[in-house]
Design a protein around this motif. Structure first.
Motif, PDB file in Angstrom:
ATOM      1  N   GLU A  40       4.618 -28.639  -0.411  1.00 37.31           N
ATOM      2  CA  GLU A  40       5.643 -28.211   0.518  1.00 37.31           C
ATOM      3  C   GLU A  40       4.968 -27.001   1.351  1.00 37.31           C
ATOM      4  OE1 GLU A  40       6.795 -26.052  -3.382  1.00 37.31           O
ATOM      5  OE2 GLU A  40       5.996 -28.130  -2.473  1.00 37.31           O
ATOM      6  N   PRO A  41       5.259 -26.777   2.493  1.00 35.89           N
ATOM      7  CA  PRO A  41       5.044 -25.628   3.309  1.00 35.89           C
ATOM      8  C   PRO A  41       5.116 -24.259   2.478  1.00 35.89           C
ATOM      9  CG  PRO A  41       6.166 -27.160   4.843  1.00 35.89           C
ATOM     10  CD  PRO A  41       6.363 -27.623   3.206  1.00 35.89           C
ATOM     11  N   LEU A  42       4.304 -23.534   2.318  1.00 35.80           N
ATOM     12  CA  LEU A  42       4.456 -22.123   1.635  1.00 35.80           C
ATOM     13  C   LEU A  42       3.917 -21.072   2.401  1.00 35.80           C
ATOM     14  CD1 LEU A  42       3.166 -23.544  -1.987  1.00 35.80           C
ATOM     15  CD2 LEU A  42       5.796 -23.156  -1.252  1.00 35.80           C
ATOM     16  N   LYS A  43       4.511 -19.860   2.130  1.00 35.35           N
ATOM     17  CA  LYS A  43       3.858 -18.436   2.692  1.00 35.35           C
ATOM     18  C   LYS A  43       3.328 -17.978   1.365  1.00 35.35           C
ATOM     19  CE  LYS A  43       6.754 -17.831   6.864  1.00 35.35           C
ATOM     20  NZ  LYS A  43       7.684 -16.689   7.426  1.00 35.35           N
ATOM     21  N   VAL A  44       2.109 -17.695   1.285  1.00 41.24           N
ATOM     22  CA  VAL A  44       1.383 -17.211   0.233  1.00 41.24           C
ATOM     23  C   VAL A  44       0.728 -16.005   0.453  1.00 41.24           C
ATOM     24  CG1 VAL A  44      -0.435 -17.671  -1.484  1.00 41.24           C
ATOM     25  CG2 VAL A  44       0.828 -19.594  -0.652  1.00 41.24           C
ATOM     26  N   LEU A  45       1.088 -14.943  -0.613  1.00 42.37           N
ATOM     27  CA  LEU A  45       0.413 -13.754  -0.412  1.00 42.37           C
ATOM     28  C   LEU A  45      -0.634 -13.495  -1.439  1.00 42.37           C
ATOM     29  CD1 LEU A  45       0.198 -10.965   0.540  1.00 42.37           C
ATOM     30  CD2 LEU A  45       1.863 -10.186  -0.913  1.00 42.37           C
ATOM     31  N   ASP A  46      -2.047 -13.194  -1.061  1.00 40.74           N
ATOM     32  CA  ASP A  46      -2.982 -12.985  -2.084  1.00 40.74           C
ATOM     33  C   ASP A  46      -3.357 -11.731  -2.130  1.00 40.74           C
ATOM     34  OD1 ASP A  46      -5.121 -13.304  -3.775  1.00 40.74           O
ATOM     35  OD2 ASP A  46      -6.533 -13.744  -2.636  1.00 40.74           O
ATOM     36  N   MET A  47      -2.727 -10.912  -3.174  1.00 47.24           N
ATOM     37  CA  MET A  47      -2.842  -9.547  -3.397  1.00 47.24           C
ATOM     38  C   MET A  47      -4.257  -9.107  -3.918  1.00 47.24           C
ATOM     39  SD  MET A  47       0.999  -8.711  -4.865  1.00 47.24           S
ATOM     40  CE  MET A  47       0.678  -6.592  -4.880  1.00 47.24           C
ATOM     41  N   CYS A  48      -4.677  -8.103  -3.304  1.00 48.75           N
ATOM     42  CA  CYS A  48      -6.080  -7.780  -3.582  1.00 48.75           C
ATOM     43  C   CYS A  48      -7.274  -8.889  -3.511  1.00 48.75           C
ATOM     44  CB  CYS A  48      -6.064  -7.005  -5.143  1.00 48.75           C
ATOM     45  SG  CYS A  48      -4.856  -5.893  -5.398  1.00 48.75           S
ATOM     46  N   THR A  49      -7.051  -9.374  -2.337  1.00 39.64           N
ATOM     47  CA  THR A  49      -7.910 -10.532  -2.168  1.00 39.64           C
ATOM     48  C   THR A  49      -9.456 -10.578  -2.399  1.00 39.64           C
ATOM     49  OG1 THR A  49      -8.021 -12.630  -0.693  1.00 39.64           O
ATOM     50  CG2 THR A  49      -8.376 -10.389   0.302  1.00 39.64           C
ATOM     51  N   GLY A  69      -4.175 -12.788   2.895  1.00 45.70           N
ATOM     52  CA  GLY A  69      -5.042 -12.096   2.033  1.00 45.70           C
ATOM     53  C   GLY A  69      -5.058 -10.625   2.193  1.00 45.70           C
ATOM     54  N   ILE A  70      -4.666  -9.799   1.218  1.00 44.26           N
ATOM     55  CA  ILE A  70      -4.695  -8.267   1.720  1.00 44.26           C
ATOM     56  C   ILE A  70      -5.578  -7.513   0.701  1.00 44.26           C
ATOM     57  CG2 ILE A  70      -2.480  -8.416   2.664  1.00 44.26           C
ATOM     58  CD1 ILE A  70      -2.483  -6.266  -0.181  1.00 44.26           C
ATOM     59  N   ASP A  71      -6.145  -6.486   1.230  1.00 44.10           N
ATOM     60  CA  ASP A  71      -6.812  -5.772   0.171  1.00 44.10           C
ATOM     61  C   ASP A  71      -7.296  -4.146   0.699  1.00 44.10           C
ATOM     62  OD1 ASP A  71      -9.082  -6.851  -2.231  1.00 44.10           O
ATOM     63  OD2 ASP A  71      -9.606  -4.802  -1.539  1.00 44.10           O
ATOM     64  N   ALA A  74     -12.342  -1.942   2.500  1.00 42.48           N
ATOM     65  CA  ALA A  74     -12.851  -2.368   3.857  1.00 42.48           C
ATOM     66  C   ALA A  74     -14.003  -3.280   3.727  1.00 42.48           C
ATOM     67  CB  ALA A  74     -13.135  -1.236   4.793  1.00 42.48           C
ATOM     68  N   ALA A  75     -14.944  -2.784   2.676  1.00 43.50           N
ATOM     69  CA  ALA A  75     -16.058  -3.641   2.413  1.00 43.50           C
ATOM     70  C   ALA A  75     -15.929  -5.027   1.830  1.00 43.50           C
ATOM     71  CB  ALA A  75     -16.809  -2.881   1.080  1.00 43.50           C
ATOM     72  N   MET A  76     -14.921  -5.116   0.877  1.00 37.85           N
ATOM     73  CA  MET A  76     -14.620  -6.561   0.275  1.00 37.85           C
ATOM     74  C   MET A  76     -14.026  -7.213   1.823  1.00 37.85           C
ATOM     75  SD  MET A  76     -14.560  -6.993  -2.845  1.00 37.85           S
ATOM     76  CE  MET A  76     -14.456  -6.367  -4.484  1.00 37.85           C
ATOM     77  N   LEU A  77     -13.163  -6.756   2.702  1.00 44.57           N
ATOM     78  CA  LEU A  77     -12.518  -7.499   3.776  1.00 44.57           C
ATOM     79  C   LEU A  77     -13.535  -7.832   4.727  1.00 44.57           C
ATOM     80  CD1 LEU A  77      -9.307  -5.518   4.257  1.00 44.57           C
ATOM     81  CD2 LEU A  77      -9.349  -7.888   3.404  1.00 44.57           C
ATOM     82  N   GLN A  78     -14.460  -6.886   4.884  1.00 46.61           N
ATOM     83  CA  GLN A  78     -15.778  -7.279   5.734  1.00 46.61           C
ATOM     84  C   GLN A  78     -16.369  -8.577   5.362  1.00 46.61           C
ATOM     85  OE1 GLN A  78     -18.440  -4.194   6.203  1.00 46.61           O
ATOM     86  NE2 GLN A  78     -19.428  -5.065   8.142  1.00 46.61           N
ATOM     87  N   LYS A  79     -16.514  -8.440   3.906  1.00 41.97           N
ATOM     88  CA  LYS A  79     -17.308  -9.888   3.461  1.00 41.97           C
ATOM     89  C   LYS A  79     -16.393 -11.012   3.583  1.00 41.97           C
ATOM     90  CE  LYS A  79     -20.162 -11.605  -0.238  1.00 41.97           C
ATOM     91  NZ  LYS A  79     -20.973 -11.283  -1.427  1.00 41.97           N
ATOM     92  N   ALA A  80     -15.126 -10.866   3.296  1.00 49.65           N
ATOM     93  CA  ALA A  80     -14.216 -12.012   3.394  1.00 49.65           C
ATOM     94  C   ALA A  80     -14.144 -12.507   4.952  1.00 49.65           C
ATOM     95  CB  ALA A  80     -12.849 -11.341   2.988  1.00 49.65           C
ATOM     96  N   LEU A  94      -6.400 -12.272   7.117  1.00 49.73           N
ATOM     97  CA  LEU A  94      -6.790 -11.108   6.164  1.00 49.73           C
ATOM     98  C   LEU A  94      -6.234  -9.771   6.754  1.00 49.73           C
ATOM     99  CD1 LEU A  94     -10.386 -12.272   5.934  1.00 49.73           C
ATOM    100  CD2 LEU A  94      -8.773 -12.491   4.178  1.00 49.73           C
ATOM    101  N   LEU A  95      -5.698  -8.968   5.919  1.00 54.50           N
ATOM    102  CA  LEU A  95      -5.077  -7.674   6.481  1.00 54.50           C
ATOM    103  C   LEU A  95      -5.485  -6.367   5.685  1.00 54.50           C
ATOM    104  CD1 LEU A  95      -1.427  -8.769   7.008  1.00 54.50           C
ATOM    105  CD2 LEU A  95      -3.155  -8.424   8.836  1.00 54.50           C
ATOM    106  N   HIS A  96      -5.844  -5.614   6.057  1.00 57.04           N
ATOM    107  CA  HIS A  96      -6.304  -4.103   5.412  1.00 57.04           C
ATOM    108  C   HIS A  96      -4.967  -3.373   4.867  1.00 57.04           C
ATOM    109  CE1 HIS A  96      -7.906   0.100   5.015  1.00 57.04           C
ATOM    110  NE2 HIS A  96      -8.481  -0.641   4.105  1.00 57.04           N
ATOM    111  N   MET A  97      -4.506  -3.354   3.636  1.00 59.74           N
ATOM    112  CA  MET A  97      -3.354  -2.822   3.009  1.00 59.74           C
ATOM    113  C   MET A  97      -3.566  -2.578   1.615  1.00 59.74           C
ATOM    114  SD  MET A  97       0.140  -5.007   3.268  1.00 59.74           S
ATOM    115  CE  MET A  97       0.136  -5.313   5.131  1.00 59.74           C
ATOM    116  N   ASP A  98      -2.512  -1.618   1.375  1.00 66.60           N
ATOM    117  CA  ASP A  98      -2.588  -1.199  -0.038  1.00 66.60           C
ATOM    118  C   ASP A  98      -1.592  -1.953  -0.684  1.00 66.60           C
ATOM    119  OD1 ASP A  98      -2.263   0.230  -2.476  1.00 66.60           O
ATOM    120  OD2 ASP A  98      -1.641   2.000  -1.596  1.00 66.60           O
ATOM    121  N   ALA A  99      -2.163  -2.806  -1.897  1.00 60.71           N
ATOM    122  CA  ALA A  99      -1.106  -3.468  -2.548  1.00 60.71           C
ATOM    123  C   ALA A  99       0.065  -2.899  -3.264  1.00 60.71           C
ATOM    124  CB  ALA A  99      -1.847  -4.335  -3.759  1.00 60.71           C
TER     125      ALA A  99
END
Length: 210
Positions: A40-49, A69-71, A74-80, A94-99
């Motif tokens: 089914e359609p879902l909204k999924v949050l991947d914390m510390c992606t 996906g949030i993390d 910045a280094a992780m998100l750049q590679k992501a 992908l979002l830059h955010m504090d979990a």
């Protein structure tokens, strides 16, 4: 090594570790995570992606899912972001955010995923992450937690020894936690545990404890 440098090192090593321990698709925790999502359609949050591996796998396997996906790194998100450009998957953001301080409204997500994170951080920070996960999770939603699990096989214990030696202090204590009780204190009820290569996937629902 400073904090930013440490994250940059982790970003480079992250996918190498992934290919080493979870390379078999049939017994990978990622396959188990996808299997419990349904169609089914879902909204999924991947914390510390991290480098986005879980987020991209979910988005590719469930095209009708909206994956965020949030993390904080910045280094992780750049590679992501570089990986995302190659994958060309349209249903992931992908979002830059504090979990520990999510910028989302209450009960926004059907699924929240926390993969190989809780053992890495202090009990206080883990409590904040789980509190935020509970807040943004819908009443009937699922919290999916992936964590390391020591193998029974003597052969598999050899590569797992490296994991134990590189993880922070308290890791072995975490491995021996009674997970039902651990998550109950944060308002979650264990629904299912799937044992995978070097890891386990725990599926939880919100309870009325909090």
């Amino acid at each position: 090594m400073g904090a930013d440098e440490n994250y940059q090192f982790s970003a480079k090593a992250y996918d190498i570790l992934d290919r080493t321990y979870f390379r078999k698709a049939a017994t990978s925790p990622r396959t188990a995570v996808i299997s419990v999502l349904g169609d089914e359609p879902l909204k999924v949050l991947d914390m510390c992606t991290g480098t986005g591996t879980n987020a991209f796998a979910i988005a590719a396997a469930r095209r009708n899912a909206e994956v965020i996906g949030i993390d904080i790194s910045a280094a992780m998100l750049q590679k992501a972001a570089a990986k995302l450009e190659q994958e060309k998957i349209s249903n992931v953001k992908l979002l830059h955010m504090d979990a520990a301080n999510l910028q989302f409204s209450n009960e926004k997500f059907d699924v929240v995923l926390i993969s190989l994170v809780l053992h890495e951080i202090s009990p206080d920070l883990a409590g904040k992450l789980l509190g935020e996960a509970r807040r943004v999770l819908k009443t009937a939603g699922k919290l999916i937690v992936v964590e390391w699990e020591e193998p029974v096989s003597r052969f598999k214990r050899i590569p797992f020894y490296l994991v134990k030696k590189t993880e922070p202090a308290g890791f072995e204590d975490f491995l021996n936690f009674e997970m039902d009780q651990y998550f109950f204190q944060f308002g979650f009820e264990m629904m299912q545990t799937i044992h995978c290569d070097y890891s386990k996937v725990m599926v939880l629902s919100k309870n009325d404890h909090i």
